[in-house]
Design a protein around this motif. Structure first.
Motif, PDB file in Angstrom:
ATOM      1  N   SER A  48       0.868  -1.422  -0.019  1.00 53.15           N
ATOM      2  CA  SER A  48       0.093   0.075   0.015  1.00 53.15           C
ATOM      3  C   SER A  48       0.686   1.288   0.051  1.00 53.15           C
ATOM      4  O   SER A  48       0.514   2.387  -0.798  1.00 53.15           O
ATOM      5  N   TYR A  49       1.754   1.193   0.709  1.00 53.32           N
ATOM      6  CA  TYR A  49       2.703   2.608   0.981  1.00 53.32           C
ATOM      7  C   TYR A  49       3.748   2.653   0.095  1.00 53.32           C
ATOM      8  O   TYR A  49       4.299   3.549  -0.157  1.00 53.32           O
ATOM      9  N   LEU A  50       4.104   1.493  -0.794  1.00 52.99           N
ATOM     10  CA  LEU A  50       4.790   1.658  -1.931  1.00 52.99           C
ATOM     11  C   LEU A  50       4.132   2.252  -3.095  1.00 52.99           C
ATOM     12  O   LEU A  50       4.854   3.051  -4.107  1.00 52.99           O
ATOM     13  N   LEU A  51       2.712   2.013  -3.161  1.00 50.62           N
ATOM     14  CA  LEU A  51       1.995   2.470  -4.248  1.00 50.62           C
ATOM     15  C   LEU A  51       1.491   3.954  -3.717  1.00 50.62           C
ATOM     16  O   LEU A  51       1.065   4.867  -4.641  1.00 50.62           O
ATOM     17  N   CYS A  52       1.424   4.295  -2.655  1.00 49.54           N
ATOM     18  CA  CYS A  52       0.888   5.735  -2.202  1.00 49.54           C
ATOM     19  C   CYS A  52       1.374   6.838  -2.874  1.00 49.54           C
ATOM     20  O   CYS A  52       0.758   7.762  -3.315  1.00 49.54           O
ATOM     21  N   PRO A  53       2.854   7.024  -3.049  1.00 53.13           N
ATOM     22  CA  PRO A  53       3.379   8.077  -3.961  1.00 53.13           C
ATOM     23  C   PRO A  53       2.984   8.262  -5.211  1.00 53.13           C
ATOM     24  O   PRO A  53       2.620   9.470  -5.673  1.00 53.13           O
ATOM     25  N   ILE A  54       2.923   7.081  -5.841  1.00 56.80           N
ATOM     26  CA  ILE A  54       2.388   7.136  -7.295  1.00 56.80           C
ATOM     27  C   ILE A  54       0.888   7.523  -7.355  1.00 56.80           C
ATOM     28  O   ILE A  54       0.417   8.353  -7.867  1.00 56.80           O
ATOM     29  N   LEU A  55      -0.045   6.972  -6.431  1.00 52.49           N
ATOM     30  CA  LEU A  55      -1.386   7.402  -6.091  1.00 52.49           C
ATOM     31  C   LEU A  55      -1.427   8.853  -5.883  1.00 52.49           C
ATOM     32  O   LEU A  55      -2.309   9.529  -6.587  1.00 52.49           O
ATOM     33  N   THR A  56      -0.731   9.622  -5.339  1.00 55.15           N
ATOM     34  CA  THR A  56      -0.716  10.872  -4.736  1.00 55.15           C
ATOM     35  C   THR A  56      -0.350  11.706  -6.029  1.00 55.15           C
ATOM     36  O   THR A  56      -0.821  12.835  -6.175  1.00 55.15           O
ATOM     37  N   ALA A  57       0.452  11.248  -6.853  1.00 50.92           N
ATOM     38  CA  ALA A  57       0.879  11.817  -7.964  1.00 50.92           C
ATOM     39  C   ALA A  57      -0.095  11.979  -9.002  1.00 50.92           C
ATOM     40  O   ALA A  57      -0.503  13.105  -9.396  1.00 50.92           O
ATOM     41  N   VAL A  58      -0.844  10.815  -9.300  1.00 52.18           N
ATOM     42  CA  VAL A  58      -1.999  10.556  -9.972  1.00 52.18           C
ATOM     43  C   VAL A  58      -3.139  11.731  -9.496  1.00 52.18           C
ATOM     44  O   VAL A  58      -3.852  12.497 -10.303  1.00 52.18           O
ATOM     45  N   LEU A  59      -3.463  11.791  -8.396  1.00 60.83           N
ATOM     46  CA  LEU A  59      -4.295  12.452  -7.660  1.00 60.83           C
ATOM     47  C   LEU A  59      -4.180  14.047  -7.756  1.00 60.83           C
ATOM     48  O   LEU A  59      -4.872  14.938  -7.984  1.00 60.83           O
ATOM     49  N   GLY A  60      -2.793  14.165  -7.673  1.00 59.16           N
ATOM     50  CA  GLY A  60      -2.134  15.758  -8.082  1.00 59.16           C
ATOM     51  C   GLY A  60      -2.204  16.026  -9.229  1.00 59.16           C
ATOM     52  O   GLY A  60      -2.762  17.445  -9.430  1.00 59.16           O
ATOM     53  N   PHE A  61      -2.416  15.403 -10.104  1.00 60.11           N
ATOM     54  CA  PHE A  61      -2.229  15.546 -11.668  1.00 60.11           C
ATOM     55  C   PHE A  61      -3.842  15.856 -11.979  1.00 60.11           C
ATOM     56  O   PHE A  61      -4.336  16.825 -12.678  1.00 60.11           O
ATOM     57  N   LEU A  62      -4.711  14.985 -11.462  1.00 62.74           N
ATOM     58  CA  LEU A  62      -6.154  15.208 -11.539  1.00 62.74           C
ATOM     59  C   LEU A  62      -6.847  16.284 -10.877  1.00 62.74           C
ATOM     60  O   LEU A  62      -7.802  16.706 -11.598  1.00 62.74           O
ATOM     61  N   LEU A  63      -6.424  16.385  -9.593  1.00 64.47           N
ATOM     62  CA  LEU A  63      -7.227  17.467  -8.865  1.00 64.47           C
ATOM     63  C   LEU A  63      -6.390  18.717  -8.622  1.00 64.47           C
ATOM     64  O   LEU A  63      -7.229  19.698  -8.569  1.00 64.47           O
ATOM     65  N   LEU A  64      -5.335  18.600  -8.620  1.00 63.34           N
ATOM     66  CA  LEU A  64      -4.439  19.965  -8.664  1.00 63.34           C
ATOM     67  C   LEU A  64      -3.662  20.344  -9.890  1.00 63.34           C
ATOM     68  O   LEU A  64      -2.940  21.639  -9.407  1.00 63.34           O
ATOM     69  N   LYS A  65      -3.771  19.730 -10.793  1.00 62.38           N
ATOM     70  CA  LYS A  65      -3.214  19.939 -12.362  1.00 62.38           C
ATOM     71  C   LYS A  65      -1.761  20.180 -12.037  1.00 62.38           C
ATOM     72  O   LYS A  65      -1.017  20.790 -12.767  1.00 62.38           O
ATOM     73  N   GLU A  66      -1.086  19.367 -11.073  1.00 61.78           N
ATOM     74  CA  GLU A  66       0.302  19.089 -11.107  1.00 61.78           C
ATOM     75  C   GLU A  66       0.896  18.481 -12.173  1.00 61.78           C
ATOM     76  O   GLU A  66       0.280  17.407 -12.348  1.00 61.78           O
ATOM     77  N   PRO A  67       1.781  18.912 -12.899  1.00 54.47           N
ATOM     78  CA  PRO A  67       2.535  18.402 -14.022  1.00 54.47           C
ATOM     79  C   PRO A  67       3.252  17.068 -13.684  1.00 54.47           C
ATOM     80  O   PRO A  67       3.771  16.791 -12.375  1.00 54.47           O
ATOM     81  N   LEU A  68       3.280  16.109 -14.657  1.00 54.87           N
ATOM     82  CA  LEU A  68       4.148  14.896 -14.427  1.00 54.87           C
ATOM     83  C   LEU A  68       5.121  14.520 -15.810  1.00 54.87           C
ATOM     84  O   LEU A  68       4.684  14.900 -16.610  1.00 54.87           O
ATOM     85  N   ARG A  69       6.314  14.137 -15.404  1.00 58.26           N
ATOM     86  CA  ARG A  69       7.394  14.133 -16.541  1.00 58.26           C
ATOM     87  C   ARG A  69       7.034  12.508 -17.063  1.00 58.26           C
ATOM     88  O   ARG A  69       6.229  11.905 -16.529  1.00 58.26           O
ATOM     89  N   THR A  70       7.622  12.510 -18.249  1.00 57.91           N
ATOM     90  CA  THR A  70       7.459  11.280 -18.964  1.00 57.91           C
ATOM     91  C   THR A  70       7.820  10.072 -17.864  1.00 57.91           C
ATOM     92  O   THR A  70       6.994   9.002 -18.176  1.00 57.91           O
ATOM     93  N   ASN A  71       9.021  10.115 -17.312  1.00 54.16           N
ATOM     94  CA  ASN A  71       9.498   8.921 -16.624  1.00 54.16           C
ATOM     95  C   ASN A  71       8.418   8.593 -15.496  1.00 54.16           C
ATOM     96  O   ASN A  71       8.302   7.521 -15.027  1.00 54.16           O
TER      97      ASN A  71
END
Length: 316
Positions: A113-136
């Motif tokens: 769960s906590y290996l996944l958590c940062p990835i999930l947070t990044a996706v939510l940040g992109f969807l909800l806060l419009k935070e950009p994500l790099r290709t990698n």
């Protein structure tokens, strides 16, 4: 000189995550007790410890936060109370589900769960806060999704619990980003009080069945959870963030789930399948890929890693 100066901060950051990595020991020692009962007393003692520390050493921060809320615009005050309320609710869900997973599913699921958590947070940040994500980072997200599919094909229950724990904390982190201008310890105090208010009315429900009598063993382990696995690593992490970037803290946080995995197999003798091993390796590779090229991240002391019963998450 700069490296030498930073050493105590690295030591504090590493110590915090090593401590959180050993959280299964006190939780497993309380496995005979209902998860809700464990959470009830852990929250209560954590509130006591944090309030004592805040009143003795952080009264200025409390006064400053109260003044900050009073002087903010009406809309800002509404957002403050709304996201603080949501933070308390999400912490309750996360902590309760994590205790249940460790004691009644397995340590591997909690660690995943906590290996996944940062990835999930990044996706939510992109969807909800419009935070950009790099290709990698998008590649890492794709690999994480594939690892979830592998876990789901082996045991859907484990995947659902992993997603519940990971998503509840990821959503919690999103609410905290929106409150980043406020003192984190004051916010945590408020959220713990709210969490206690959420769970207290259900105490009789949690203990309605046949449960062991509360004894010295129970309260010693609860005190350990509250003081050693919440308050101490929290302050070590805050100290580390005075000099380390939140990106560096984000790398150090993986000490925790890796220690969980090691203990699950070597000490608690948990078994796994080849499919799960492939999924765990895949999520580990995705974490490495996700964190490539951290040089561009700005140094900040605004983030804080707060344990969901002693585990971790990243605030970027």
């Amino acid at each position: 000189m700069k490296t030498l100066k930073a050493n105590p901060y690295y030591a504090a950051g590493i110590a915090a995550f090593v401590i959180w990595g050993f959280i299964p020991f006190p939780l497993k020692a309380l496995a005979a007790f209902p998860s809700g009962q464990i959470l009830f007393f852990r929250i209560a003692l954590s509130i006591v410890f944090l309030l004592i520390i805040s009143l003795l050493f952080r009264r200025r921060s409390i006064r400053s936060t109260i003044q900050q809320v009073k002087q903010s615009a009406a809309r800002e005050r509404r957002l403050f109370f709304t996201y603080t309320f949501l933070g308390g609710l999400l912490l309750t869900v996360n902590w309760l589900s994590f205790i249940y997973v460790i004691n009644h599913i397995n340590i591997q699921t909690g660690s995943f769960s906590y290996l996944l958590c940062p990835i999930l947070t990044a996706v939510l940040g992109f969807l909800l806060l419009k935070e950009p994500l790099r290709t990698n980072q998008w590649l890492a997200i794709g690999l994480s999704a594939l690892s979830c599919i592998l876990v789901g094909t082996g045991e859907i229950t484990s995947l659902l619990y992993s997603l519940l724990v990971g998503l509840s904390y990821a959503f919690y982190l999103i609410t905290q980003r929106l409150l980043k201008v406020y003192d984190k310890i004051v916010l945590l105090n408020l959220q713990l009080i709210l969490a206690f208010a959420f769970i207290a009315p259900f105490y009789s429900y949690f203990t309605s069945g046949t449960t062991p009598a509360l004894n010295t063993h129970f309260f010693l382990n609860i005190a350990m959870l509250s003081a050693l696995f919440t308050v101490l690593p929290l302050f070590l992490n805050l100290y580390a963030l005075k000099e380390l970037t939140s990106g560096t803290i984000g790398i150090l946080m993986y000490i925790n789930p890796l220690l969980n995995f090691i203990m699950a197999f070597l000490y608690f003798n948990e078994e796994t399948t080849l499919t799960k091993v492939m999924a765990y390796l895949l999520i580990f590779v995705s974490v490495i890929i996700y964190n490539i090229n951290l040089k561009g991240r700005k140094k900040t002391g605004a983030g804080m890693v707060i344990p969901p019963v002693g585990t971790t998450a990243v605030v970027k």
